[in-house]
Motif scaffolding. Structure first.
Motif, PDB file in Angstrom:
ATOM      1  N   GLN A 277       0.769  -0.727  -0.243  1.00  0.00           N
ATOM      2  CA  GLN A 277       0.205   0.355  -0.406  1.00  0.00           C
ATOM      3  C   GLN A 277       0.822   1.308   0.000  1.00  0.00           C
ATOM      4  O   GLN A 277       0.196   2.229  -0.503  1.00  0.00           O
ATOM      5  N   GLN A 278       2.503   1.565   0.581  1.00  0.00           N
ATOM      6  CA  GLN A 278       3.527   2.395   0.831  1.00  0.00           C
ATOM      7  C   GLN A 278       3.128   2.207  -0.943  1.00  0.00           C
ATOM      8  O   GLN A 278       4.217   3.531  -0.969  1.00  0.00           O
ATOM      9  N   LEU A 279       3.160   2.001  -1.961  1.00  0.00           N
ATOM     10  CA  LEU A 279       4.536   1.908  -2.850  1.00  0.00           C
ATOM     11  C   LEU A 279       3.408   3.045  -3.925  1.00  0.00           C
ATOM     12  O   LEU A 279       2.408   3.075  -3.660  1.00  0.00           O
ATOM     13  N   PRO A 280       5.013   4.594  -4.361  1.00  0.00           N
ATOM     14  CA  PRO A 280       3.947   5.877  -4.250  1.00  0.00           C
ATOM     15  C   PRO A 280       2.792   5.172  -5.802  1.00  0.00           C
ATOM     16  O   PRO A 280       1.697   5.691  -5.656  1.00  0.00           O
ATOM     17  N   LYS A 281       2.634   4.999  -6.333  1.00  0.00           N
ATOM     18  CA  LYS A 281       1.617   4.296  -7.621  1.00  0.00           C
ATOM     19  C   LYS A 281       0.130   4.252  -6.843  1.00  0.00           C
ATOM     20  O   LYS A 281      -1.008   4.168  -7.138  1.00  0.00           O
ATOM     21  N   ILE A 282       0.434   3.503  -5.791  1.00  0.00           N
ATOM     22  CA  ILE A 282      -0.915   2.799  -5.227  1.00  0.00           C
ATOM     23  C   ILE A 282      -1.073   4.206  -4.632  1.00  0.00           C
ATOM     24  O   ILE A 282      -2.434   4.108  -3.934  1.00  0.00           O
ATOM     25  N   ARG A 283      -0.043   3.957  -3.508  1.00  0.00           N
ATOM     26  CA  ARG A 283      -0.947   4.847  -2.407  1.00  0.00           C
ATOM     27  C   ARG A 283      -0.956   6.361  -2.256  1.00  0.00           C
ATOM     28  O   ARG A 283      -2.337   6.923  -2.284  1.00  0.00           O
ATOM     29  N   LEU A 284      -1.063   6.830  -3.889  1.00  0.00           N
ATOM     30  CA  LEU A 284      -1.568   8.424  -5.174  1.00  0.00           C
ATOM     31  C   LEU A 284      -2.727   7.851  -5.002  1.00  0.00           C
ATOM     32  O   LEU A 284      -3.389   8.467  -4.946  1.00  0.00           O
ATOM     33  N   LEU A 285      -2.721   7.297  -5.849  1.00  0.00           N
ATOM     34  CA  LEU A 285      -4.126   6.123  -6.803  1.00  0.00           C
ATOM     35  C   LEU A 285      -5.466   6.537  -5.306  1.00  0.00           C
ATOM     36  O   LEU A 285      -6.819   6.439  -5.869  1.00  0.00           O
ATOM     37  N   VAL A 286      -4.865   5.667  -4.263  1.00  0.00           N
ATOM     38  CA  VAL A 286      -5.727   6.019  -3.293  1.00  0.00           C
ATOM     39  C   VAL A 286      -5.989   6.705  -2.566  1.00  0.00           C
ATOM     40  O   VAL A 286      -7.630   7.555  -2.129  1.00  0.00           O
ATOM     41  N   ALA A 287      -4.921   7.904  -2.157  1.00  0.00           N
ATOM     42  CA  ALA A 287      -5.453   8.731  -1.739  1.00  0.00           C
ATOM     43  C   ALA A 287      -6.195  10.191  -2.232  1.00  0.00           C
ATOM     44  O   ALA A 287      -6.849  10.684  -1.987  1.00  0.00           O
ATOM     45  N   PHE A 288      -6.198  10.028  -3.760  1.00  0.00           N
ATOM     46  CA  PHE A 288      -6.885  10.533  -5.229  1.00  0.00           C
ATOM     47  C   PHE A 288      -8.459   9.640  -4.989  1.00  0.00           C
ATOM     48  O   PHE A 288      -9.065  11.526  -5.124  1.00  0.00           O
ATOM     49  N   LEU A 289      -8.620   8.925  -5.083  1.00  0.00           N
ATOM     50  CA  LEU A 289      -9.532   8.433  -5.456  1.00  0.00           C
ATOM     51  C   LEU A 289     -10.738   9.177  -3.727  1.00  0.00           C
ATOM     52  O   LEU A 289     -11.247   9.581  -4.299  1.00  0.00           O
ATOM     53  N   LEU A 290      -9.939   8.709  -2.328  1.00  0.00           N
ATOM     54  CA  LEU A 290     -10.564   8.819  -1.568  1.00  0.00           C
ATOM     55  C   LEU A 290     -10.965  10.470  -1.035  1.00  0.00           C
ATOM     56  O   LEU A 290     -12.216  10.819  -0.846  1.00  0.00           O
ATOM     57  N   GLU A 291      -9.781  11.209  -1.538  1.00  0.00           N
ATOM     58  CA  GLU A 291     -10.014  12.509  -1.880  1.00  0.00           C
ATOM     59  C   GLU A 291     -11.715  13.272  -3.509  1.00  0.00           C
ATOM     60  O   GLU A 291     -12.208  13.706  -2.294  1.00  0.00           O
ATOM     61  N   GLN A 292     -11.340  12.183  -3.602  1.00  0.00           N
ATOM     62  CA  GLN A 292     -12.490  12.624  -4.930  1.00  0.00           C
ATOM     63  C   GLN A 292     -13.971  12.242  -4.548  1.00  0.00           C
ATOM     64  O   GLN A 292     -15.014  13.191  -5.013  1.00  0.00           O
ATOM     65  N   MET A 293     -13.595  11.315  -3.939  1.00  0.00           N
ATOM     66  CA  MET A 293     -14.919  10.107  -3.512  1.00  0.00           C
ATOM     67  C   MET A 293     -15.219  10.690  -2.203  1.00  0.00           C
ATOM     68  O   MET A 293     -17.348  10.793  -1.780  1.00  0.00           O
ATOM     69  N   GLN A 294     -14.556  11.327  -1.466  1.00  0.00           N
ATOM     70  CA  GLN A 294     -14.932  11.408   0.243  1.00  0.00           C
ATOM     71  C   GLN A 294     -17.205  12.037   0.032  1.00  0.00           C
ATOM     72  O   GLN A 294     -17.157  11.972   1.056  1.00  0.00           O
ATOM     73  N   ALA A 295     -17.385  12.783  -0.632  1.00  0.00           N
ATOM     74  CA  ALA A 295     -18.640  13.398  -0.858  1.00  0.00           C
ATOM     75  C   ALA A 295     -19.378  12.706  -1.380  1.00  0.00           C
ATOM     76  O   ALA A 295     -20.513  13.365  -1.127  1.00  0.00           O
ATOM     77  N   GLY A 296     -19.119  11.745  -1.734  1.00  0.00           N
ATOM     78  CA  GLY A 296     -19.982  11.056  -2.988  1.00  0.00           C
ATOM     79  C   GLY A 296     -20.012  10.135  -4.011  1.00  0.00           C
ATOM     80  O   GLY A 296     -18.732  11.365  -4.361  1.00  0.00           O
ATOM     81  N   PHE A 297     -19.988   9.889  -4.858  1.00  0.00           N
ATOM     82  CA  PHE A 297     -19.705   9.499  -6.320  1.00  0.00           C
ATOM     83  C   PHE A 297     -20.254  10.771  -7.208  1.00  0.00           C
ATOM     84  O   PHE A 297     -21.707  10.691  -7.040  1.00  0.00           O
TER      85      PHE A 297
END
Length: 299
Positions: A277-297
């Motif tokens: 999970q700390q590989l940059p490509k995985i960590r950054l994608l997960v952080a991006f998706l969480l930020e984009q979806m935090q208020a709803g889809f």
């Protein structure tokens, strides 16, 4: 002794011109420097240096070995620099899995944004409504809808819940009437998802309690988009994800039914392997998706 350390000591001895100078630079004793050189020579079965009390020089083999050692140590430095760089930026290939409707209508547009931000990343997106084994399928990141299964080595991060709507076209409702309660669905033509867990019963939440009602399923299809098209043609009533139907509802092509009896919302999680999970490509994608979806889809 550590062979790489001994090679590094040897290179430093050659470049500094003496054991003493190399010892000062490396902060090692002269005896330790000598042990490193002796260990290499014993391992290689030949002398690397011709040493006298006044000077030292490389043997013919020592000259060749010195050049090889320099290249090996430089390659190691390059590899470590590249690894450090990777910790700061995303690059490489990702395999991502997601259920079909959420993947088509939400995840694909978000991945397009992510790839524009990180152009050195490539993605293989697998859209499937069947259960997927991340290890067997080689999946790095998976969006899972529904209760979590046995996690083992996986880490789950919650996303907003996944909501469904019960809808039909105005043409169908004009012809067949509008159901006033879930139980009236038995008198209507319903279109369902062809999946063992779907069956001929639909679940609702009514006045804070769960209700399951039998439905008159006239067609079962294993694809949400196909069910949407059938509903738009006036074939019957569907229960499908809000992300799939939102635009049709807004455009008046489909009408939401039974507003007081909503289908139960489903939990959604991003799954990754704990040790990756700390590989940059995985960590950054997960952080991006969480930020984009935090208020709803995004709809």
């Amino acid at each position: 002794m550590d062979k790489l350390q001994s090679m590094s000591v040897f290179v430093r001895v050659v470049e500094q011109g003496s054991f003493t100078a190399a010892a000062e630079t490396l902060r090692l004793s002269g005896t330790m420097i000598g042990l490193h050189i002796k260990g290499l020579e014993q391992h290689l079965g030949t002398r690397l240096l011709n040493r006298t009390t006044r000077r030292q020089s490389l043997t013919a083999f020592g000259q060749e070995y010195y050049q090889r050692c320099r290249q090996i140590l430089a390659d190691i430095d390059d590899a470590e620099s590249a690894a450090l760089s990777l910790q700061q930026s995303a690059r490489g290939h990702l395999k991502v899995a997601c259920p079909v409707s959420l993947g088509v209508h939400v995840l694909t547009p978000l991945l397009a944004q992510f790839l524009a931000q990180w152009p050195e990343v490539t993605v293989d997106l697998v859209l499937s409504d069947r259960a997927l084994d991340m290890a067997d399928e080689g999946i790095d990141v998976r969006i899972h809808i529904g209760p979590l299964e046995q996690m083992n080595s996986l880490v789950a991060r919650p996303l907003p819940v996944y909501r469904s709507l019960v809808c039909a076209s105005p043409a169908y409702l004009e012809r067949a009437g509008v159901p006033a309660s879930p139980h009236e669905l038995q008198q209507h033509r319903c279109l369902g998802f062809a999946h063992p867990s779907a069956g001929h019963e639909w679940g609702f939440e009514q006045h804070g309690r769960a209700v399951k009602v039998p439905v008159n399923l006239v067609m079962a299809i294993n694809n949400g988009e196909a069910l949407r098209q059938a509903a738009l043609k006036g074939l019957g009533i569907i229960m499908q994800p809000e992300v799939l139907l939102a635009e049709d509802v807004q455009a008046g092509k489909l009408r939401v039914l039974l507003p007081d009896c909503t289908p139960p919302a489903m939990p959604v999680h991003i799954l990754t392997f704990a040790d990756r999970q700390q590989l940059p490509k995985i960590r950054l994608l997960v952080a991006f998706l969480l930020e984009q979806m935090q208020a709803g889809f995004p709809l």
